[in-house]
Design a protein around this motif. Structure first.
Motif, PDB file in Angstrom:
ATOM      1  N   GLU A   1       0.839  -1.250   0.023  1.00  0.00           N
ATOM      2  CA  GLU A   1      -0.060   0.028  -0.017  1.00  0.00           C
ATOM      3  C   GLU A   1       0.984   1.098   0.055  1.00  0.00           C
ATOM      4  O   GLU A   1       1.628   1.478   0.992  1.00  0.00           O
ATOM      5  CB  GLU A   1      -0.968   0.022   1.243  1.00  0.00           C
ATOM      6  CG  GLU A   1      -2.022   1.080   1.066  1.00  0.00           C
ATOM      7  CD  GLU A   1      -2.865   1.158   2.219  1.00  0.00           C
ATOM      8  OE1 GLU A   1      -3.603   2.096   2.654  1.00  0.00           O
ATOM      9  OE2 GLU A   1      -3.164   0.047   2.883  1.00  0.00           O
ATOM     10  N   MET A   2       0.922   1.937  -1.125  1.00  0.00           N
ATOM     11  CA  MET A   2       1.795   2.949  -1.460  1.00  0.00           C
ATOM     12  C   MET A   2       1.320   4.115  -0.499  1.00  0.00           C
ATOM     13  O   MET A   2       0.525   4.518  -0.336  1.00  0.00           O
ATOM     14  CB  MET A   2       1.771   3.212  -2.785  1.00  0.00           C
ATOM     15  CG  MET A   2       2.408   2.174  -3.675  1.00  0.00           C
ATOM     16  SD  MET A   2       2.466   2.535  -5.557  1.00  0.00           S
ATOM     17  CE  MET A   2       0.806   2.430  -5.725  1.00  0.00           C
ATOM     18  N   SER A   3       2.526   4.780   0.209  1.00  0.00           N
ATOM     19  CA  SER A   3       2.361   5.923   1.038  1.00  0.00           C
ATOM     20  C   SER A   3       2.544   7.258   0.151  1.00  0.00           C
ATOM     21  O   SER A   3       2.157   8.259   0.623  1.00  0.00           O
ATOM     22  CB  SER A   3       3.309   6.173   2.244  1.00  0.00           C
ATOM     23  OG  SER A   3       4.699   5.769   1.637  1.00  0.00           O
ATOM     24  N   ASP A   4       3.413   7.149  -1.025  1.00  0.00           N
ATOM     25  CA  ASP A   4       3.399   8.675  -1.558  1.00  0.00           C
ATOM     26  C   ASP A   4       3.604   8.076  -3.270  1.00  0.00           C
ATOM     27  O   ASP A   4       4.546   7.585  -3.835  1.00  0.00           O
ATOM     28  CB  ASP A   4       4.738   9.107  -1.501  1.00  0.00           C
ATOM     29  CG  ASP A   4       5.116  10.240  -2.148  1.00  0.00           C
ATOM     30  OD1 ASP A   4       4.156  10.736  -2.788  1.00  0.00           O
ATOM     31  OD2 ASP A   4       6.348  10.951  -1.886  1.00  0.00           O
ATOM     32  N   LYS A   5       2.472   7.970  -3.929  1.00  0.00           N
ATOM     33  CA  LYS A   5       2.349   7.525  -5.174  1.00  0.00           C
ATOM     34  C   LYS A   5       3.322   8.500  -6.132  1.00  0.00           C
ATOM     35  O   LYS A   5       3.392   7.901  -7.271  1.00  0.00           O
ATOM     36  CB  LYS A   5       0.838   7.525  -5.921  1.00  0.00           C
ATOM     37  CG  LYS A   5       0.116   6.409  -5.387  1.00  0.00           C
ATOM     38  CD  LYS A   5      -1.047   6.544  -5.783  1.00  0.00           C
ATOM     39  CE  LYS A   5      -1.186   5.603  -7.149  1.00  0.00           C
ATOM     40  NZ  LYS A   5      -2.804   5.572  -7.642  1.00  0.00           N
ATOM     41  N   SER A   6       3.781   9.740  -5.707  1.00  0.00           N
ATOM     42  CA  SER A   6       4.599  10.579  -6.547  1.00  0.00           C
ATOM     43  C   SER A   6       5.779   9.609  -6.852  1.00  0.00           C
ATOM     44  O   SER A   6       6.598  10.216  -7.690  1.00  0.00           O
ATOM     45  CB  SER A   6       4.637  12.032  -5.953  1.00  0.00           C
ATOM     46  OG  SER A   6       5.421  11.865  -4.680  1.00  0.00           O
ATOM     47  N   GLU A   7       6.212   8.889  -5.747  1.00  0.00           N
ATOM     48  CA  GLU A   7       7.649   8.236  -6.133  1.00  0.00           C
ATOM     49  C   GLU A   7       7.467   7.408  -7.497  1.00  0.00           C
ATOM     50  O   GLU A   7       8.704   7.234  -8.117  1.00  0.00           O
ATOM     51  CB  GLU A   7       7.739   7.290  -4.960  1.00  0.00           C
ATOM     52  CG  GLU A   7       8.109   7.808  -3.745  1.00  0.00           C
ATOM     53  CD  GLU A   7       8.416   6.972  -2.521  1.00  0.00           C
ATOM     54  OE1 GLU A   7       8.714   7.342  -1.549  1.00  0.00           O
ATOM     55  OE2 GLU A   7       7.667   5.785  -2.518  1.00  0.00           O
ATOM     56  N   LEU A   8       6.446   7.115  -7.976  1.00  0.00           N
ATOM     57  CA  LEU A   8       6.104   6.613  -9.282  1.00  0.00           C
ATOM     58  C   LEU A   8       6.989   7.227 -10.230  1.00  0.00           C
ATOM     59  O   LEU A   8       7.580   6.857 -11.171  1.00  0.00           O
ATOM     60  CB  LEU A   8       4.960   5.999  -9.596  1.00  0.00           C
ATOM     61  CG  LEU A   8       4.250   5.188  -8.635  1.00  0.00           C
ATOM     62  CD1 LEU A   8       2.848   5.196  -9.053  1.00  0.00           C
ATOM     63  CD2 LEU A   8       4.904   3.714  -8.779  1.00  0.00           C
ATOM     64  N   ASP A   9       6.916   8.621 -10.165  1.00  0.00           N
ATOM     65  CA  ASP A   9       7.410   9.492 -11.222  1.00  0.00           C
ATOM     66  C   ASP A   9       9.124   9.373 -11.303  1.00  0.00           C
ATOM     67  O   ASP A   9       9.492   9.800 -12.150  1.00  0.00           O
ATOM     68  CB  ASP A   9       7.232  11.024 -10.917  1.00  0.00           C
ATOM     69  CG  ASP A   9       5.746  11.361 -10.874  1.00  0.00           C
ATOM     70  OD1 ASP A   9       5.067  10.658 -11.322  1.00  0.00           O
ATOM     71  OD2 ASP A   9       5.465  12.225 -10.038  1.00  0.00           O
TER      72      ASP A   9
END
Length: 126
Positions: free
Chosen positions: A104-112
């Motif tokens: 469960e991702m805590s910071d989807k912006s890391e996908l960038d």
């Protein structure tokens, strides 16, 4: 040529993330399992463990080498693929179907910070 799937996110350490809502399915890429050879053991973390992007969460061992697993995203492990305990070779059969952990991702912006399929294909050709 290793299989690379559109729509996934890829790390330089050859892990992928398949995103469904806020859940990231994390495993090693087809390129990685090809490089490792026959996988004989997957060191799985525990459910509820926290993972941090860029940090180790387990390992994969093959007849040739052992390789640390690096999490491409941060979050909480909500499931591990227990089938890999008894059948680590599933990673060789289909690396993309046989994910290792769900986070469960805590910071989807890391996908960038990760590569898309086209960028990963170019990275693997280097």
């Amino acid at each position: 040529m290793a299989k690379i799937i559109e729509g996934l996110y890829y790390s330089e350490s050859h892990e992928y993330v398949r995103v469904e809502g806020n859940i990231g399915f994390i495993g090693i890429t087809d390129y990685a399992q090809n490089a490792l050879g026959n996988v004989v053991y997957v060191d799985l973390p525990d459910v509820d463990d926290e993972v941090t992007a860029g940090e180790e969460f387990g390992a994969v061992e093959s007849v040739k080498a052992a390789s640390d697993l690096m999490s491409p995203v941060s979050g909480t492990i909500v499931e591990v693929n227990d089938a890999l305990d008894d059948q680590p070779e599933l990673v060789n059969q289909d690396a993309f179907e046989n994910w290792i952990i769900k986070v469960e991702m805590s910071d989807k912006s890391e996908l960038d910070n990760l590569m898309d399929a086209k960028a990963y294909a170019a990275f693997c050709e280097k």
